[in-house]
Design a protein around this motif. Structure first.
Motif, PDB file in Angstrom:
ATOM      1  N   LYS A 192     -40.010 -18.496 -24.201  1.00 44.79           N
ATOM      2  CA  LYS A 192     -38.849 -17.957 -24.292  1.00 44.79           C
ATOM      3  C   LYS A 192     -37.879 -17.397 -23.233  1.00 44.79           C
ATOM      4  N   HIS A 193     -38.896 -16.455 -22.473  1.00 40.15           N
ATOM      5  CA  HIS A 193     -38.053 -15.835 -21.565  1.00 40.15           C
ATOM      6  C   HIS A 193     -38.529 -16.339 -20.022  1.00 40.15           C
ATOM      7  N   LYS A 194     -38.083 -17.485 -19.722  1.00 44.47           N
ATOM      8  CA  LYS A 194     -38.593 -17.909 -18.374  1.00 44.47           C
ATOM      9  C   LYS A 194     -38.090 -17.300 -17.218  1.00 44.47           C
ATOM     10  N   GLU A 195     -36.768 -16.929 -17.416  1.00 46.75           N
ATOM     11  CA  GLU A 195     -35.974 -16.226 -16.253  1.00 46.75           C
ATOM     12  C   GLU A 195     -36.779 -14.720 -15.974  1.00 46.75           C
ATOM     13  N   LEU A 196     -37.144 -14.154 -16.846  1.00 47.05           N
ATOM     14  CA  LEU A 196     -38.124 -12.779 -16.956  1.00 47.05           C
ATOM     15  C   LEU A 196     -39.310 -13.030 -16.244  1.00 47.05           C
ATOM     16  N   VAL A 197     -40.028 -14.252 -16.538  1.00 48.08           N
ATOM     17  CA  VAL A 197     -41.496 -14.311 -15.973  1.00 48.08           C
ATOM     18  C   VAL A 197     -41.173 -14.829 -14.357  1.00 48.08           C
ATOM     19  N   GLN A 198     -40.182 -15.530 -14.006  1.00 47.04           N
ATOM     20  CA  GLN A 198     -39.971 -15.912 -12.675  1.00 47.04           C
ATOM     21  C   GLN A 198     -39.348 -14.514 -11.972  1.00 47.04           C
ATOM     22  N   MET A 199     -38.612 -13.654 -12.628  1.00 50.25           N
ATOM     23  CA  MET A 199     -38.201 -12.365 -12.009  1.00 50.25           C
ATOM     24  C   MET A 199     -39.282 -11.675 -11.594  1.00 50.25           C
ATOM     25  N   ILE A 200     -40.441 -11.574 -12.429  1.00 48.09           N
ATOM     26  CA  ILE A 200     -41.432 -10.640 -12.227  1.00 48.09           C
ATOM     27  C   ILE A 200     -42.172 -11.277 -11.178  1.00 48.09           C
ATOM     28  N   GLU A 201     -42.404 -12.507 -10.884  1.00 45.85           N
ATOM     29  CA  GLU A 201     -42.987 -13.157  -9.867  1.00 45.85           C
ATOM     30  C   GLU A 201     -42.423 -12.968  -8.616  1.00 45.85           C
ATOM     31  N   GLU A 202     -41.179 -13.075  -8.637  1.00 46.94           N
ATOM     32  CA  GLU A 202     -40.328 -12.658  -7.618  1.00 46.94           C
ATOM     33  C   GLU A 202     -40.325 -11.697  -6.846  1.00 46.94           C
ATOM     34  N   GLU A 203     -40.602 -10.513  -7.757  1.00 42.40           N
ATOM     35  CA  GLU A 203     -40.572  -9.364  -7.168  1.00 42.40           C
ATOM     36  C   GLU A 203     -42.197  -8.876  -6.676  1.00 42.40           C
ATOM     37  N   GLY A 204     -43.115  -9.904  -6.536  1.00 41.47           N
ATOM     38  CA  GLY A 204     -44.415  -9.662  -5.817  1.00 41.47           C
ATOM     39  C   GLY A 204     -45.408  -9.190  -7.113  1.00 41.47           C
ATOM     40  N   HIS A 205     -45.137  -9.160  -8.210  1.00 41.37           N
ATOM     41  CA  HIS A 205     -46.289  -8.495  -9.206  1.00 41.37           C
ATOM     42  C   HIS A 205     -46.946  -9.438  -9.584  1.00 41.37           C
ATOM     43  N   LEU A 206     -48.329  -9.096  -9.982  1.00 40.98           N
ATOM     44  CA  LEU A 206     -49.510  -9.940 -10.411  1.00 40.98           C
ATOM     45  C   LEU A 206     -49.031 -10.482 -12.082  1.00 40.98           C
TER      46      LEU A 206
END
Length: 305
Positions: free
Chosen positions: A158-172
């Motif tokens: 439901k929140h694909k953009e948030l998941v990708q934002m988290i990864e783009e910031e370098g989080h595990l």
């Protein structure tokens, strides 16, 4: 003529000796005449630390090992030779890997990092609270901290953009299963199917491998741990609980965590209002005594010094 030959021989001898000196200076000869080198070599045993194997502790279950260390005599000498005296602060160490790593152990949950590692890790379980995640990510970025986000597969869809934002910031990014199910009530086959579904969604959104699984509410059986292992994932629990989902005051939230910090701590958080507003102060307080790293860093065998 004899005088000329003697002069030529002297020049050749000087050049040869100079060349040998230059080569020796760069390669640091092992020689009894080199007092500083021999002194460093003689002190190797004083600074040697034996590597520790990963183990399954009776209380803390699967626990990472830690590299040993030994003095690199040549590199230490190079750093000290200009001053010509021994200086402990200029010692250079090589790390020694243990024989047994976490991956060599049988399936077991993990609660904490090595008890001598001055590092902690933030575990953020995500099944709801989408509105607080951008603020939390911004705070972590401002403080140059990387965290671990365990994302429910249904939430991720439901929140694909948030998941990708988290990864783009370098989080595990790890798995929180699919649809917040109770893994203590599931068979191994059901657990495996649930994890496969969640991982399929996460893997379609991110580039990193999903290597960590945080069971919802910390509820699990060994069947779930084994199912995660079959998906090449470690199962992670926590040692410090913020209980932020009960909406405590910021003061209570901070005290619950900071009063229980320890080496290797894993700190459970959620995307809540109090966590979003208090995260900056929490990170600042933690950094007074500990480094903050991802689980991959916390559970690695690398030592701090």
């Amino acid at each position: 003529m004899n005088g000329y030959i003697k002069l030529l021989a002297a020049v050749l001898l000087f050049c040869t000796c100079y060349a040998i000196f230059q080569i020796s200076d760069s390669s640091v000869p092992v020689s009894s005449s080199n007092d500083l080198y021999e002194l460093i070599k003689s002190k190797q045993e004083d600074y040697y630390v034996k590597p520790e194997d990963a183990q399954i502790d009776p209380v803390w279950k699967k626990t990472p090992g830690m590299n040993g260390r030994k003095v690199n005599v040549v590199e230490s000498y190079k750093k000290m030779k200009k001053d010509g005296k021994f200086n402990e602060d200029k010692l250079v160490f090589d790390q020694i890997s243990p024989k047994v790593s976490l991956d060599d152990l049988e399936a077991s949950p993990i609660y904490r990092g090595h008890p001598n590692k001055e590092m902690v890790s933030l575990l953020i379980n995500v099944s709801w609270g989408a509105e607080y995640i951008p603020e939390m990510i911004e705070t972590l970025s401002n403080h140059h901290v990387k965290a671990n986000f365990f994302i429910d597969g249904a939430f991720a869809a439901k929140h694909k953009e948030l998941v990708q934002m988290i990864e783009e910031e370098g989080h595990l990014i790890g798995s929180h299963g699919y649809n917040h199910k109770d893994f203590a009530k599931m068979s191994k086959a059901a657990s495996l199917a649930n994890l496969e579904k969640a991982n399929g969604i996460l893997s379609s959104l991110i580039d990193q491998d999903v290597e960590w699984f945080a069971p919802p509410s910390g509820s699990f059986t060994m069947a779930a741990v084994e199912a995660a292992r079959d998906q090449n994932m470690h199962t992670i629990l926590w040692t410090v609980d913020s209980i932020d989902w009960k909406n405590p005051t910021e003061e209570v939230f901070l005290h619950r965590i900071t009063s229980k910090l320890h080496n290797g701590a894993t700190i459970l958080l959620h995307p809540t209002e109090v966590t979003a507003t208090g995260l900056g102060e929490l990170v600042t307080a933690i950094k007074e005594n500990y480094k903050i790293g991802t689980l991959n860093e916390l559970m690695s065998e690398e030592r701090g010094g």
